[in-house]
Design an enzyme around this catalytic site. Structure first.
Site, PDB file in Angstrom:
ATOM      1  N   HIS A 156       0.847  -1.188   0.000  1.00 56.82           N
ATOM      2  CA  HIS A 156       0.000   0.000   0.000  1.00 56.82           C
ATOM      3  C   HIS A 156       0.881   1.237   0.000  1.00 56.82           C
ATOM      4  O   HIS A 156       1.831   1.345   0.781  1.00 56.82           O
ATOM      5  CB  HIS A 156      -0.907   0.010   1.232  1.00 56.82           C
ATOM      6  CG  HIS A 156      -1.722   1.270   1.365  1.00 56.82           C
ATOM      7  ND1 HIS A 156      -1.595   2.137   2.426  1.00 56.82           N
ATOM      8  CD2 HIS A 156      -2.667   1.817   0.553  1.00 56.82           C
ATOM      9  CE1 HIS A 156      -2.433   3.160   2.278  1.00 56.82           C
ATOM     10  NE2 HIS A 156      -3.087   2.985   1.155  1.00 56.82           N
ATOM     11  N   SER A 157       0.601   2.173  -0.927  1.00 52.98           N
ATOM     12  CA  SER A 157       1.309   3.445  -0.975  1.00 52.98           C
ATOM     13  C   SER A 157       2.810   3.214  -1.145  1.00 52.98           C
ATOM     14  O   SER A 157       3.234   2.532  -2.074  1.00 52.98           O
ATOM     15  CB  SER A 157       0.991   4.248   0.293  1.00 52.98           C
ATOM     16  OG  SER A 157       1.447   5.570   0.192  1.00 52.98           O
ATOM     17  N   LEU A 158       3.627   3.758  -0.239  1.00 52.75           N
ATOM     18  CA  LEU A 158       5.075   3.575  -0.339  1.00 52.75           C
ATOM     19  C   LEU A 158       5.464   2.109  -0.239  1.00 52.75           C
ATOM     20  O   LEU A 158       6.473   1.681  -0.820  1.00 52.75           O
ATOM     21  CB  LEU A 158       5.776   4.381   0.762  1.00 52.75           C
ATOM     22  CG  LEU A 158       7.309   4.322   0.780  1.00 52.75           C
ATOM     23  CD1 LEU A 158       7.894   4.874  -0.502  1.00 52.75           C
ATOM     24  CD2 LEU A 158       7.865   5.060   1.994  1.00 52.75           C
TER      25      LEU A 158
END
Length: 714
Positions: free
Chosen positions: A354-356
């Site tokens: 998720h995300s980074l």
């Protein structure tokens, strides 16, 4: 309340009078003419959850409670403690200690209780269990009352508290006057007793369903920046717990028949936490940052230091190495521990970022080495083909390093094995630093995808047959250290995972943006991860952090992303209405239908639900392999196109996802469509509770296992 109770309580005989606060209505309840015989209460096991200085008690599933009860009956006959695995074997309960311990992650131990009696105050919303010792005394008093059929018994305690058994269905707990709340609004509030119930079946509590024992697939989930993963500031463990619960519910509804027939068990999701290692005492980075942080707007600066700085840490050679090492070592540790606790597991493993976290996994997967591919080209000891010897000799001649040919041949090193060597391996052979760097630079440029300012290109070793059109590319890892253009990725040593992931799912991912900032304009369609077969880029349309991947592969065609269907089997109503209005407007503008009457017919024409056509097609002319994955998924362009629209040519999406589509977009909720800016932050954090995203994962997993998907009837 129960913590103040002593074990010296006494059972009084039948009372002539009870507490003055008891209502006369207590006496008016009808009693059964023939008292039922006494039956021992059935216990149920609970565990305590601490949150913000408040504790709440939650029941185990019936299966886990039965396992704990059986162990409880066994442990009384032996001195040693018994450990029982519960909740999908993610926790261990020590029976004698009455404590629950997390297996895979750091979490404070939780108290466990064998519960039989419960109480609830007038303002409480749920029942709380009494201590086991106090429940035992209550049960003894209840047994005497039932056996003798003598009620209105009073149990007095040295603390002044009293429990009165009015009848089998009415048992009240009274506080002493001195312990009542001095801020109570009225005397009637002070005198309100607690309701007492016997047995878990007599209280309003939702007992969770048990989990199937068989695990079909294992998924590791890596979080993004900061310690909190959603708007409720919950940890990665809590968010993954939610995602796991959603998946279990979807398996029960969309794979019901397969579960009943024993073909489907469950998917295990395990969290991977790297933030605590980065911000822990080992690195000391928090202390260093705090010394240079300004004292003003302290809360905002703390949020920045604890969350947003993770992006900058990942672009630092020192801390990027820490992050990548932590993710890889944690995934490998969890994998080994899972295999130890599930020795019968023979399924595949996937990863979610998720995300980074998705960027971290992307960099890790592009830098994996496919050991099976290297073994296929390995030369047995003592045998050297002229091709390999000549190739190695030619390389050293080009680099003016012929003096090291015999050193490498003495260790049976050929071009394939040299591609697996690291700097330390060549140093152990006595090769100086300068020649080592030249050799590694040359072999990696030949072995790895060639990266220019135009993008990632596929390249082959001499003697290898091209796999451009026949099969997925056998290119190695993308090692940013040897790129000839400055693309911004730091130079670190990427660790290796102990398994080959089946699929990589990216949630709300900035991968496309980071690759562009690093200087990559396109990805060669022939490129694929060295050890991972599939890649899905899943995002919410209003997610401010998410970027697409497909335009970097197919830049000449403007493709809409694949629309993820609603888990109930169709598009959301407001999207269907929007598509219908768009279609009617197009028909009127193009004068295709010729009249308003026909235009109205186009407005009322139903929109296709499941299963839709494959990308670019308006008929069922899809291959079985495409139908297997893409059934139930349609693009926004397809859903809004007119039925008379001509078929578009099939698009080759490259090998990053095995030739299939990569970008998948969730459907926004009706309330979100009113103001996309208002729900932007929430959109980036919505994936943990998204049934649609979870169902896409499950369909990819079970389609590969050959398990049929069942759309439940609405």
């Amino acid at each position: 309340i129960h913590s103040r109770f002593s074990q010296e309580e006494q059972i009084s005989p039948v009372l002539d009078e009870v507490s003055p606060s008891s209502a006369s209505s207590f006496e008016m309840l009808d009693m059964e003419s023939v008292p039922p015989p006494y039956q021992e209460v059935q216990p149920h096991w609970f565990f305590c959850r601490q949150a913000d200085d408040c504790e709440s008690w939650h029941p185990f599933s019936r299966e886990d409670s039965d396992k704990l009860e059986n162990a409880f009956n066994t442990v009384r006959e032996q001195e040693e403690d018994i450990v029982v695995a519960v909740e999908g074997e993610r926790y261990d309960v020590h029976i004698k200690e009455r404590m629950r311990f997390a297996v895979y992650w750091d979490q404070a131990p939780a108290e466990v209780r064998r519960c039989t009696w419960f109480y609830k105050g007038d303002k409480d919303t749920r029942f709380f269990p009494y201590s086991e010792e106090f429940s035992k005394r209550l049960e003894e008093a209840y047994m005497i009352a039932v056996t003798l059929d003598e009620w209105k018994r009073k149990l007095d305690f040295p603390t002044g508290e009293t429990v009165i058994l009015h009848n089998p269905k009415l048992i009240m707990h009274y506080q002493p006057i001195g312990l009542q709340d001095e801020w109570a609004s009225s005397p009637s509030d002070q005198s309100r007793p607690c309701t007492v119930k016997r047995g878990v079946e007599n209280i309003s509590v939702e007992i969770p369903e048990g989990e199937p024992e068989k695990v079909d697939h294992l998924v590791f989930m890596v979080h993004g920046i900061g310690p909190a993963c959603d708007l409720r500031f919950r940890s990665i463990v809590q968010c993954v717990n939610d995602f796991r619960s959603v998946s279990l519910s979807l398996l029960a509804s969309h794979y019901r028949r397969s579960q009943q027939e024993g073909h489907v068990g469950r998917v295990e999701f395990l969290p991977v936490n790297w933030h605590s290692a980065l911000h822990g005492d080992a690195t000391g980075v928090d202390e260093d940052i705090q010394r240079i942080t300004l004292p003003s707007i302290s809360r905002l600066r703390h949020f920045t230091n604890d969350t947003l700085l993770d992006l900058f840490f990942y672009n630092s050679p020192t801390y990027c190495q820490t992050i990548v090492d932590t993710v890889a070592s944690e995934v490998n540790r969890l994998h080994a521990l899972f295999q130890q606790r599930h020795p019968e597991f023979d399924g595949k493993v996937s990863v979610v970022g998720h995300s980074l976290g998705s960027l971290i996994l992307f960099d890790l997967l592009t830098n994996q080495r496919n050991r099976s591919r290297a073994r296929e080209g390995k030369v047995p000891s003592g045998e050297h083909s002229a091709l390999n010897s000549d190739t190695l000799e030619q390389m050293l001649t080009k680099l003016d390093l012929q003096q090291y040919l015999q050193t490498l041949l003495a260790e049976n090193v050929d071009m394939e094995s040299l591609a697996l060597c690291q700097d330390s391996d060549l140093r152990n052979l006595g090769i100086p630093l300068g020649p080592r760097k030249k050799i590694l630079h040359y072999i990696r440029k030949k072995r790895l995808p060639e990266v220019t300012s135009e993008g990632i290109q596929s390249s082959e070793l001499p003697g290898q047959e091209s796999s451009l059109h026949n099969k997925p590319s056998t290119t190695g890892a993308v090692d940013y250290e040897y790129f000839d253009v400055g693309i911004g990725q730091v130079s670190i040593d990427y660790p290796q995972l102990v398994f080959y992931p089946e699929t990589f799912f990216a949630f709300g991912s900035p991968i496309g943006m980071f690759l562009t900032v690093r200087g990559l304009k396109r990805i060669d369609p022939n490129y694929s991860f060295p050890t991972c077969k599939s890649f899905y880029n899943i995002y919410h349309p209003y997610d401010p952090v998410a970027y697409r991947i497909e335009p970097m592969i197919v830049s000449e065609v403007d493709l809409e992303p694949m629309l993820i269907p609603h888990h109930k089997g169709r598009k959301r109503m407001h999207l269907e209405l929007k598509d219908s209005l768009t279609r009617m407007s197009m028909d009127l503008r193009n004068n295709v239908l010729g009249s308003l009457r026909t235009a109205w017919q186009s407005f009322t024409r139903p929109v296709a639900a499941l299963p839709p056509a494959e990308e670019g097609e308006a008929t069922n002319d899809t291959t079985p392999q495409e139908d297997q994955v893409a059934a139930g998924v349609c693009t926004e362009a397809e859903c809004s196109a007119s039925a008379e629209q001509a078929e578009q040519p099939e698009i080759e999406m490259g090998m990053l996802n095995g030739g299939r589509r990569i970008d998948y977009v969730l459907q926004e909720k009706p309330i979100e469509s009113f103001n996309e800016y208002l729900f932007a932050i929430q959109s980036h954090l919505c994936y943990w509770e998204s049934e649609d995203a979870a169902l896409l994962l499950l369909r990819e997993i079970y389609d590969n296992l050959g398990v049929a998907f069942e759309q439940p009837q609405q």
